[in-house]
Structure formats: C-alpha cells, structure tokens
Design an enzyme around this catalytic site. Structure first.
Site, PDB file in Angstrom:
ATOM      1  CG  ASP A   1     -11.964 -10.521   7.060  1.00 41.86           C
ATOM      2  OD1 ASP A   1     -11.473  -9.857   6.073  1.00 41.86           O
ATOM      3  OD2 ASP A   1     -12.948 -11.148   6.702  1.00 41.86           O
ATOM      4  N   GLY A   2     -13.783  -8.301   8.633  1.00 40.09           N
ATOM      5  CA  GLY A   2     -15.183  -7.730   8.743  1.00 40.09           C
ATOM      6  C   GLY A   2     -16.211  -8.978   8.281  1.00 40.09           C
TER       7      GLY A   2
ATOM      8  CD  GLN B   1      -1.355   0.190   3.829  1.00 39.62           C
ATOM      9  OE1 GLN B   1      -2.338  -0.252   3.503  1.00 39.62           O
ATOM     10  NE2 GLN B   1      -0.583   0.810   4.760  1.00 39.62           N
TER      11      GLN B   1
ATOM     12  CG  ASP C   1     -16.229   4.303   7.480  1.00 39.01           C
ATOM     13  OD1 ASP C   1     -16.188   4.583   6.169  1.00 39.01           O
ATOM     14  OD2 ASP C   1     -15.540   4.707   8.304  1.00 39.01           O
ATOM     15  CB  CYS C   2     -16.056  -0.558   3.038  1.00 38.68           C
ATOM     16  SG  CYS C   2     -17.657  -0.309   2.113  1.00 38.68           S
ATOM     17  CB  THR C   3     -11.392   1.242   1.040  1.00 40.90           C
ATOM     18  OG1 THR C   3     -11.268  -0.124   0.976  1.00 40.90           O
ATOM     19  CG2 THR C   3     -10.827   1.747   2.327  1.00 40.90           C
TER      20      THR C   3
ATOM     21  CD  GLU D   1      -9.676  -0.732  10.488  1.00 38.85           C
ATOM     22  OE1 GLU D   1      -9.241  -1.448   9.800  1.00 38.85           O
ATOM     23  OE2 GLU D   1     -10.558   0.055  10.520  1.00 38.85           O
TER      24      GLU D   1
ATOM     25  CG  HIS E   1     -17.710  10.095   9.247  1.00 32.12           C
ATOM     26  ND1 HIS E   1     -16.683  11.087   8.691  1.00 32.12           N
ATOM     27  CD2 HIS E   1     -17.250   9.040   9.069  1.00 32.12           C
ATOM     28  CE1 HIS E   1     -15.679  10.306   8.335  1.00 32.12           C
ATOM     29  NE2 HIS E   1     -16.025   8.993   8.526  1.00 32.12           N
TER      30      HIS E   1
ATOM     31  N   PRO F   1      -7.821  -4.346  -0.410  1.00 36.14           N
ATOM     32  CG  PRO F   1      -6.397  -3.508   1.155  1.00 36.14           C
ATOM     33  CD  PRO F   1      -6.919  -3.417  -0.452  1.00 36.14           C
TER      34      PRO F   1
END
EC number: 2.5.1.16
Length: 288
Positions: free
Chosen positions: A140-141, A33, A158-160, A108, A64, A165
């Site tokens: 891991d979610g 990353q 609240d993901c990227t 997280e 948010h 990932p």
C-alpha cells in the site's frame, strides 16, 4: 453494417464522453470494481476502471511525459525515483529514459495489475520492466512511504481519482509520508484531476500539502481523454527555486538528457506552471 457498441464514461452525471468499442479485450465486473480494456479505432487500446477512463494508447504519452520530465529536469540531478501506482508501466518507461537515474522503485498495491497490463497494454511499458534499475514493491502506498528506510529525490504519485481505492493517496497521512522519505530539495508530483471540473480536489491537495512543504503549486497539460479541459498536477518541494528555473537552464538540461519527446519540451515545461485565473483566485481565497 451492424452498429458498433458504445462505452460511456460515468464520471460526471450531466455530461461526459463515449467511445465506440471495436473489440473488448478484457472485462471483469465484480462487487469491488468494473475493469474493461477495449480497442477503439481512434485511440487504440483503452483501459477504464469503474466507468472512468484511466489510459489510452493514443494520448498516454502526454500524461506520462509531463508527470516525469517536468520534475526530473527541474531537479537536475535526481538519482533515486519513487513511483506510487503506475502499474501500466508507462511512467516507468519515461523515468528509465533518464540515464542519470540510478534506482527506480515502483509501489503497486496489486501484483496482478502489473502482469495484467504487461499482457494487455504492452506498448505502455515498452520493455521497461526489464530495466536493471527497476524494483517492484507490492505494498500500500501510504504504508510504504511511512515505513520505508529508503529516501528519494523525486516521488511521482500516479494515482487514480480520490474515490475508492485511490482515495488514500490524497490524504495527509500519504503526503506526510512522502515528505518523510523525500531527500532535501526533492520534488513530489501527483495527478490532481481536471481543475475546471474537479477544483475542490486541487484546493484540498494544496491545503494538505502546504502543511508539509514550503513550496506548493500546480502545473498543467492538455490530455484529450481526460475529459473537461486541462489536467492539473500537484507540485510540492522545499526548494522554491525549482519551480522558477529559467528557460535556459531547462533547455540545457533537456539537450544534455538526449530526450526525444512527443509533447514535452522546455517551452512547454515553463508554460505549464501558468495557471488560469479561476484556479489562482480559488487558491488565494483559502485561509492561510
């Protein structure tokens, strides 16, 4: 005067945005990353991952507030809230403002993210990590939602973006797990990109979520540094009334909550579910 350095976002090949860099606070580039936090005179501290803006101090409140207050006020009596991701702490900050919420679990994948953001983005969490209702789970979610014995009234992903990932948080395995640990009448929400530029992402999420929830839709908000237009949030529940509550009900709940917001208000809540025609048409054209 020396010309300031510029940081260019690389999410799109043919166009994009740039920021003047006043001061680099942190930069780590590895095989896995490229993470940078820098200061910009207009937007404050900016965090970017792999060439994509994740959050800025100036406009994070829009994202948010909308990810939190829309589902929590629509639900009306949420006690247990799950946040997937959210290591910067701003989603947690907004959830803690709801005094009727009794427990807040945040999952997280990397404990380092939390400590890192507490150091470099302290305004995001604003002390919310010390709230007694908060519990941090390092996992891991996808694994968590499929294994936990806990159940929740609201789940906020609240993901990227669905690359690297963050890709696993857009899979059927994740959505099925969220349905598994969501209480009856509960609400699942997730960021789903800028629909004008990432429409396929929204369509894919809608198709997958519809396998597990009877009412699937989207709502929107304008967030300046998520380049390209209106940000889309996925919405999934088995209680279709929650997406169509009257403005009077939302207004009453908002006043009772005592919330003071900078973007969210009851009128914005109602209007957020009005989708542009191109997205409505794209969703309607999908096979049932």
């Amino acid at each position: 005067m020396a010309e300031k350095k510029q940081w260019h976002e690389t999410l799109h090949d043919q166009f994009g945005q740039y920021f003047a860099v006043d001061n680099v606070l942190y930069h780590e580039k590895t095989d896995h990353q490229d993470l940078i936090i820098f200061e910009n005179a207009a937007f404050g501290r900016v965090m970017a991952l792999d060439g994509v803006v994740q959050t800025t101090e100036r406009d994070e409140f829009i994202y948010h507030e909308m990810m939190t207050h829309v589902p929590l006020l629509a639900h009306g009596h949420a006690k247990d809230v799950l946040i997937i991701g959210g290591g910067d702490g701003a989603m947690l900050r907004e959830v803690t403002r709801h005094k009727n919420v009794e427990s807040i679990t945040m999952v997280e994948i990397d404990a380092g993210v939390v400590s890192f953001c507490r150091q470099y983005l302290p305004n995001h969490n604003a002390g919310s990590y010390d709230d007694p209702r908060f519990k941090l789970v390092i996992d891991d979610g996808v694994n968590f939602v499929n294994q936990t014995s806990q159940t929740f009234d609201v789940i906020i992903s609240d993901c990227t973006d669905p690359i690297g990932p963050g890709e696993s948080l857009f899979t059927s395995a994740f959505y099925e797990g969220c349905k598994r640990c969501l209480n009856p009448g509960g609400i699942f929400v997730a960021q789903n990109g800028v629909c004008f530029l990432q429409q396929e992402e929204a369509i894919d999420s809608h198709r997958k979520l519809s396998n597990y929830f009877s009412d699937v839709g989207f709502y929107q908000a304008a967030i300046p540094t998520y380049y390209g237009g209106i940000m889309t949030f996925a919405w999934a529940t088995d209680n279709d009334a929650l997406r169509h509550l009257s403005s009077e009900i939302i207004q009453a709940r908002f006043l009772a909550s005592g919330l003071k917001c900078r973007y969210y208000n009851p009128a914005v809540h109602t209007a957020a579910f009005a989708l542009p025609q191109y997205l409505q048409d794209a969703l309607a054209s999908q096979p049932s």
